[in-house]
Write a protein that holds these residues in place. Sequence first.
Motif, PDB file in Angstrom:
ATOM      1  N   UNK A  79       0.829  -1.212   0.000  1.00 47.47           N
ATOM      2  CA  UNK A  79       0.000   0.000   0.000  1.00 47.47           C
ATOM      3  C   UNK A  79       0.864   1.263   0.000  1.00 47.47           C
ATOM      4  N   UNK A  80       1.969   1.236   0.744  1.00 51.41           N
ATOM      5  CA  UNK A  80       2.879   2.390   0.745  1.00 51.41           C
ATOM      6  C   UNK A  80       3.386   2.683  -0.658  1.00 51.41           C
ATOM      7  N   UNK A  81       3.720   1.642  -1.384  1.00 48.79           N
ATOM      8  CA  UNK A  81       4.204   1.829  -2.755  1.00 48.79           C
ATOM      9  C   UNK A  81       3.098   2.404  -3.649  1.00 48.79           C
ATOM     10  N   UNK A  82       1.893   1.918  -3.491  1.00 52.19           N
ATOM     11  CA  UNK A  82       0.786   2.418  -4.303  1.00 52.19           C
ATOM     12  C   UNK A  82       0.483   3.884  -3.984  1.00 52.19           C
ATOM     13  N   UNK A  83       0.584   4.269  -2.708  1.00 54.29           N
ATOM     14  CA  UNK A  83       0.274   5.644  -2.316  1.00 54.29           C
ATOM     15  C   UNK A  83       1.316   6.648  -2.800  1.00 54.29           C
ATOM     16  N   UNK A  84       2.503   6.185  -3.147  1.00 50.29           N
ATOM     17  CA  UNK A  84       3.530   7.086  -3.678  1.00 50.29           C
ATOM     18  C   UNK A  84       3.136   7.622  -5.051  1.00 50.29           C
ATOM     19  N   UNK A  85       2.304   6.870  -5.766  1.00 52.16           N
ATOM     20  CA  UNK A  85       1.841   7.294  -7.088  1.00 52.16           C
ATOM     21  C   UNK A  85       0.668   8.269  -6.898  1.00 52.16           C
ATOM     22  N   UNK A  86       0.801   9.524  -7.326  1.00 48.21           N
ATOM     23  CA  UNK A  86      -0.268  10.513  -7.120  1.00 48.21           C
ATOM     24  C   UNK A  86      -1.543  10.185  -7.894  1.00 48.21           C
ATOM     25  N   UNK A  87      -1.456   9.390  -8.925  1.00 50.80           N
ATOM     26  CA  UNK A  87      -2.641   9.039  -9.711  1.00 50.80           C
ATOM     27  C   UNK A  87      -3.382   7.822  -9.147  1.00 50.80           C
ATOM     28  N   UNK A  88      -2.854   7.230  -8.092  1.00 51.19           N
ATOM     29  CA  UNK A  88      -3.463   6.001  -7.543  1.00 51.19           C
ATOM     30  C   UNK A  88      -4.828   6.291  -6.924  1.00 51.19           C
ATOM     31  N   UNK A  89      -4.918   7.340  -6.119  1.00 57.85           N
ATOM     32  CA  UNK A  89      -6.185   7.632  -5.450  1.00 57.85           C
ATOM     33  C   UNK A  89      -7.094   8.359  -6.442  1.00 57.85           C
ATOM     34  N   UNK A  90      -8.088   7.627  -6.911  1.00 58.91           N
ATOM     35  CA  UNK A  90      -9.071   8.185  -7.826  1.00 58.91           C
ATOM     36  C   UNK A  90     -10.455   7.733  -7.380  1.00 58.91           C
ATOM     37  N   UNK A  91     -11.466   8.101  -8.119  1.00 52.07           N
ATOM     38  CA  UNK A  91     -12.844   7.767  -7.736  1.00 52.07           C
ATOM     39  C   UNK A  91     -13.075   6.265  -7.639  1.00 52.07           C
ATOM     40  N   UNK A  92     -12.427   5.514  -8.512  1.00 49.80           N
ATOM     41  CA  UNK A  92     -12.596   4.058  -8.516  1.00 49.80           C
ATOM     42  C   UNK A  92     -12.058   3.455  -7.214  1.00 49.80           C
ATOM     43  N   UNK A  93     -10.885   3.882  -6.775  1.00 45.48           N
ATOM     44  CA  UNK A  93     -10.280   3.368  -5.543  1.00 45.48           C
ATOM     45  C   UNK A  93     -11.104   3.791  -4.333  1.00 45.48           C
ATOM     46  N   UNK A  94     -11.531   5.045  -4.293  1.00 44.96           N
ATOM     47  CA  UNK A  94     -12.333   5.538  -3.166  1.00 44.96           C
ATOM     48  C   UNK A  94     -13.647   4.765  -3.074  1.00 44.96           C
ATOM     49  N   UNK A  95     -14.288   4.524  -4.202  1.00 46.10           N
ATOM     50  CA  UNK A  95     -15.543   3.770  -4.224  1.00 46.10           C
ATOM     51  C   UNK A  95     -15.333   2.329  -3.758  1.00 46.10           C
ATOM     52  N   UNK A  96     -14.256   1.719  -4.204  1.00 47.86           N
ATOM     53  CA  UNK A  96     -13.951   0.339  -3.819  1.00 47.86           C
ATOM     54  C   UNK A  96     -13.708   0.227  -2.314  1.00 47.86           C
ATOM     55  N   UNK A  97     -12.937   1.175  -1.767  1.00 53.43           N
ATOM     56  CA  UNK A  97     -12.649   1.156  -0.327  1.00 53.43           C
ATOM     57  C   UNK A  97     -13.932   1.385   0.474  1.00 53.43           C
ATOM     58  N   UNK A  98     -14.753   2.318   0.037  1.00 58.92           N
ATOM     59  CA  UNK A  98     -16.021   2.590   0.728  1.00 58.92           C
ATOM     60  C   UNK A  98     -16.927   1.365   0.699  1.00 58.92           C
ATOM     61  N   UNK A  99     -16.986   0.703  -0.438  1.00 62.21           N
ATOM     62  CA  UNK A  99     -17.812  -0.513  -0.542  1.00 62.21           C
ATOM     63  C   UNK A  99     -17.334  -1.605   0.410  1.00 62.21           C
ATOM     64  N   UNK A 100     -16.032  -1.784   0.514  1.00 57.28           N
ATOM     65  CA  UNK A 100     -15.488  -2.810   1.415  1.00 57.28           C
ATOM     66  C   UNK A 100     -15.770  -2.478   2.874  1.00 57.28           C
ATOM     67  N   UNK A 101     -15.655  -1.206   3.228  1.00 58.36           N
ATOM     68  CA  UNK A 101     -15.941  -0.803   4.614  1.00 58.36           C
ATOM     69  C   UNK A 101     -17.409  -1.058   4.933  1.00 58.36           C
ATOM     70  N   UNK A 102     -18.295  -0.678   4.032  1.00 58.57           N
ATOM     71  CA  UNK A 102     -19.732  -0.900   4.250  1.00 58.57           C
ATOM     72  C   UNK A 102     -20.052  -2.387   4.334  1.00 58.57           C
ATOM     73  N   UNK A 103     -19.400  -3.191   3.515  1.00 59.99           N
ATOM     74  CA  UNK A 103     -19.612  -4.638   3.525  1.00 59.99           C
ATOM     75  C   UNK A 103     -19.151  -5.242   4.859  1.00 59.99           C
ATOM     76  N   UNK A 104     -18.004  -4.771   5.357  1.00 61.85           N
ATOM     77  CA  UNK A 104     -17.485  -5.278   6.638  1.00 61.85           C
ATOM     78  C   UNK A 104     -18.417  -4.954   7.792  1.00 61.85           C
TER      79      UNK A 104
END
Length: 94
Positions: free
Chosen positions: A66-91
């Motif tokens: 995750x640290x490596x992915x966060x170094x890329x400024x283009x990594x955090x986009x709407x798709x990633x935010x939506x995916x993380x939100x969906x996983x949190x809601x599912x949990x």
Amino acid sequence: MTINKIGPTDPVNMPNKANKVQKPEIKESSDSIKVSKSAIDKSELIKTASIAKNAPDIRVDKVAEIKEKLKDPNYINDKVISSVADRIMEDFGI
């Protein structure tokens, strides 16, 4: 002096007569238990606590990934935010 009979004169107490023994009746039955909802809940809680206790505290490989992915400024986009939100809601069962 003459002795005619020796022993009891009552036929119930005759020592030479064998008494018949009745066999006990065998009843078919099954054992069963009833477990309360509270006991089931406590059992699940204990099982979950045991799994959590035996799990490693930090998954070093995932943290490094995750640290490596966060170094890329283009990594955090709407798709990633939506995916993380969906996983949190599912949990949380939302």
